[in-house]
Motif scaffolding. Structure first.
Motif, mmCIF file in Angstrom:
data_model
loop_
_atom_site.group_PDB
_atom_site.id
_atom_site.type_symbol
_atom_site.label_atom_id
_atom_site.label_comp_id
_atom_site.label_asym_id
_atom_site.label_seq_id
_atom_site.Cartn_x
_atom_site.Cartn_y
_atom_site.Cartn_z
ATOM 1 N N TYR A 250 0.822 -1.206 0.000
ATOM 2 C CA TYR A 250 0.000 0.000 0.000
ATOM 3 C C TYR A 250 0.861 1.263 0.000
ATOM 4 O O TYR A 250 0.634 2.186 -0.797
ATOM 5 C CB TYR A 250 -0.927 -0.003 1.213
ATOM 6 C CG TYR A 250 -1.695 1.289 1.382
ATOM 7 C CD1 TYR A 250 -2.840 1.547 0.631
ATOM 8 C CD2 TYR A 250 -1.261 2.256 2.289
ATOM 9 C CE1 TYR A 250 -3.545 2.735 0.771
ATOM 10 C CE2 TYR A 250 -1.952 3.456 2.432
ATOM 11 C CZ TYR A 250 -3.087 3.686 1.684
ATOM 12 O OH TYR A 250 -3.770 4.871 1.826
ATOM 13 N N TYR A 251 1.860 1.312 0.876
ATOM 14 C CA TYR A 251 2.678 2.512 0.967
ATOM 15 C C TYR A 251 3.614 2.671 -0.227
ATOM 16 O O TYR A 251 3.921 3.792 -0.635
ATOM 17 C CB TYR A 251 3.452 2.530 2.287
ATOM 18 C CG TYR A 251 2.616 3.003 3.448
ATOM 19 C CD1 TYR A 251 2.263 4.344 3.571
ATOM 20 C CD2 TYR A 251 2.157 2.107 4.418
ATOM 21 C CE1 TYR A 251 1.487 4.783 4.626
ATOM 22 C CE2 TYR A 251 1.379 2.543 5.473
ATOM 23 C CZ TYR A 251 1.041 3.881 5.572
ATOM 24 O OH TYR A 251 0.258 4.319 6.614
ATOM 25 N N PHE A 252 4.084 1.572 -0.800
ATOM 26 C CA PHE A 252 4.876 1.691 -2.026
ATOM 27 C C PHE A 252 4.007 2.260 -3.146
ATOM 28 O O PHE A 252 4.458 3.115 -3.923
ATOM 29 C CB PHE A 252 5.435 0.326 -2.443
ATOM 30 C CG PHE A 252 6.831 0.069 -1.951
ATOM 31 C CD1 PHE A 252 7.900 0.816 -2.445
ATOM 32 C CD2 PHE A 252 7.094 -0.911 -1.007
ATOM 33 C CE1 PHE A 252 9.188 0.594 -1.998
ATOM 34 C CE2 PHE A 252 8.380 -1.139 -0.552
ATOM 35 C CZ PHE A 252 9.430 -0.389 -1.054
ATOM 36 N N TYR A 253 2.759 1.815 -3.223
ATOM 37 C CA TYR A 253 1.865 2.287 -4.281
ATOM 38 C C TYR A 253 1.563 3.786 -4.114
ATOM 39 O O TYR A 253 1.666 4.572 -5.067
ATOM 40 C CB TYR A 253 0.560 1.491 -4.256
ATOM 41 C CG TYR A 253 -0.476 1.987 -5.239
ATOM 42 C CD1 TYR A 253 -0.358 1.730 -6.592
ATOM 43 C CD2 TYR A 253 -1.585 2.733 -4.783
ATOM 44 C CE1 TYR A 253 -1.301 2.202 -7.503
ATOM 45 C CE2 TYR A 253 -2.520 3.214 -5.685
ATOM 46 C CZ TYR A 253 -2.368 2.942 -7.035
ATOM 47 O OH TYR A 253 -3.305 3.421 -7.925
ATOM 48 N N THR A 254 1.178 4.165 -2.885
ATOM 49 C CA THR A 254 0.800 5.562 -2.671
ATOM 50 C C THR A 254 1.993 6.509 -2.735
ATOM 51 O O THR A 254 1.840 7.678 -3.085
ATOM 52 C CB THR A 254 0.109 5.731 -1.303
ATOM 53 O OG1 THR A 254 0.975 5.258 -0.262
ATOM 54 C CG2 THR A 254 -1.203 4.954 -1.267
ATOM 55 N N THR A 255 3.193 6.010 -2.447
ATOM 56 C CA THR A 255 4.371 6.874 -2.427
ATOM 57 C C THR A 255 5.006 7.021 -3.801
ATOM 58 O O THR A 255 5.414 8.115 -4.207
ATOM 59 C CB THR A 255 5.432 6.330 -1.453
ATOM 60 O OG1 THR A 255 4.853 6.232 -0.140
ATOM 61 C CG2 THR A 255 6.654 7.241 -1.392
ATOM 62 N N TYR A 256 5.087 5.931 -4.559
ATOM 63 C CA TYR A 256 5.856 5.939 -5.791
ATOM 64 C C TYR A 256 5.033 5.806 -7.077
ATOM 65 O O TYR A 256 5.519 6.120 -8.156
ATOM 66 C CB TYR A 256 6.893 4.820 -5.765
ATOM 67 C CG TYR A 256 7.940 5.015 -4.698
ATOM 68 C CD1 TYR A 256 8.971 5.943 -4.868
ATOM 69 C CD2 TYR A 256 7.909 4.270 -3.529
ATOM 70 C CE1 TYR A 256 9.935 6.121 -3.890
ATOM 71 C CE2 TYR A 256 8.878 4.434 -2.546
ATOM 72 C CZ TYR A 256 9.887 5.375 -2.716
ATOM 73 O OH TYR A 256 10.834 5.547 -1.756
ATOM 74 N N LEU A 257 3.793 5.334 -6.998
ATOM 75 C CA LEU A 257 3.033 5.051 -8.211
ATOM 76 C C LEU A 257 1.858 5.986 -8.424
ATOM 77 O O LEU A 257 1.315 6.047 -9.528
ATOM 78 C CB LEU A 257 2.527 3.596 -8.194
ATOM 79 C CG LEU A 257 3.623 2.521 -8.147
ATOM 80 C CD1 LEU A 257 3.006 1.142 -8.114
ATOM 81 C CD2 LEU A 257 4.543 2.658 -9.371
ATOM 82 N N GLN A 258 1.417 6.691 -7.387
ATOM 83 C CA GLN A 258 0.283 7.598 -7.555
ATOM 84 C C GLN A 258 0.752 8.991 -7.953
ATOM 85 O O GLN A 258 1.836 9.408 -7.607
ATOM 86 C CB GLN A 258 -0.546 7.675 -6.258
ATOM 87 C CG GLN A 258 -1.525 6.545 -6.118
ATOM 88 C CD GLN A 258 -2.539 6.814 -5.016
ATOM 89 O OE1 GLN A 258 -2.306 7.588 -4.102
ATOM 90 N NE2 GLN A 258 -3.686 6.157 -5.102
#
Length: 258
Positions: A250-258
């Motif tokens: 979740y945090y990888f997605y919200t930090t680097y992909l959004q």
């Protein structure tokens, strides 16, 4: 607050208290709930820390019989958690917001990997010490130093602190998952205490929201601890690893992909 807002933050705080009692990561529920009803981020973070503090105490109380097994090691671990929590808090205040945001997924990844491999790492450390695989090492200088580092992490990074604490205690040689949870809940409460004093003195707490969350998080933390004791240790360990994996993604997605 409207009835809907009360329901949102009350439910989220109860879930956070139960989650922290079992595996950590409760902030994933409570902090976004405060943001969702319009509380500013800094005040939401401070209020969340204050609200979840008693939940750690109630969870530790629910595990009081397991906590008694620690014996003479508990005062030293408590002192280390207090000092390390202060150091971590000061480190956080000196870190830029954007830098800290970029570190969150990596910190969670490290915590999850540590816990998943804690059994093998503990056995390896025991062989290096020449002691076999029995007996926790929390009372040794090396164990206390390790815990000090984890306490700094806890003061620096509140979200996911429980997962890191569980991993550290398992690596130090604790085998029973319920004993680990008892220690984790108590030491987390000590670290939270540092944040409580800091945020209250700074006037950064929204008390109407916090008081609601204080009550429901404490109830959730107690019943989470009671329910966790009834779950087979192997299932609980898999659940903890699953929680850590989900938070990391979740945090990888919200930090680097959004």
């Amino acid at each position: 607050m409207t009835p809907t807002e009360l329901l949102v933050i009350g439910t989220a705080a109860a879930m956070a208290g139960a989650m922290n009692a079992v595996a950590g990561g409760g902030t994933f529920f409570s902090f976004p709930a405060l943001l969702a009803i319009g509380v500013p981020p800094v005040i939401a973070n401070a209020s969340n820390a204050v609200a979840l503090w008693p939940a750690s105490l109630s969870s530790a109380y629910a595990y009081r019989s397991e906590l008694a097994h620690v014996g003479k090691g508990l005062p030293a671990l408590t002192a280390v958690a207090f000092v390390g929590g202060i150091a971590g808090g000061l480190l956080l205040l000196a870190t830029r917001d954007d830098t800290f945001s970029m570190l969150i997924p990596w910190l969670l990844l490290i915590a999850t990997v540590m816990f998943a491999g804690s059994g093998r790492i503990s056995a390896l450390l025991a062989q290096l010490r020449g002691q076999g695989a029995s007996g926790p090492s929390h009372a040794t200088p090396g164990g206390l130093l390790f815990q000090f580092g984890v306490s700094i992490y806890g003061g620096f990074f509140g979200a996911g602190m429980g997962i890191v604490m569980i991993a550290a205690l398992a690596i130090q040689g604790h085998r029973d998952i319920h004993d680990i949870n008892a220690l984790k809940n108590w030491l987390s409460a000590v670290i939270y205490s540092v944040a409580v004093v800091t945020f209250v003195i700074a006037g950064a707490v929204s008390w109407p929201h916090t008081l609601v969350m204080l009550a429901t998080a404490a109830v959730g933390g107690y019943w989470g601890a009671v329910g966790a004791r009834k779950v087979p240790a192997a299932w609980l360990r898999r659940f903890i690893i699953t929680v850590g994996t989900f938070l990391t993604i979740y945090y990888f997605y919200t930090t680097y992909l959004q």
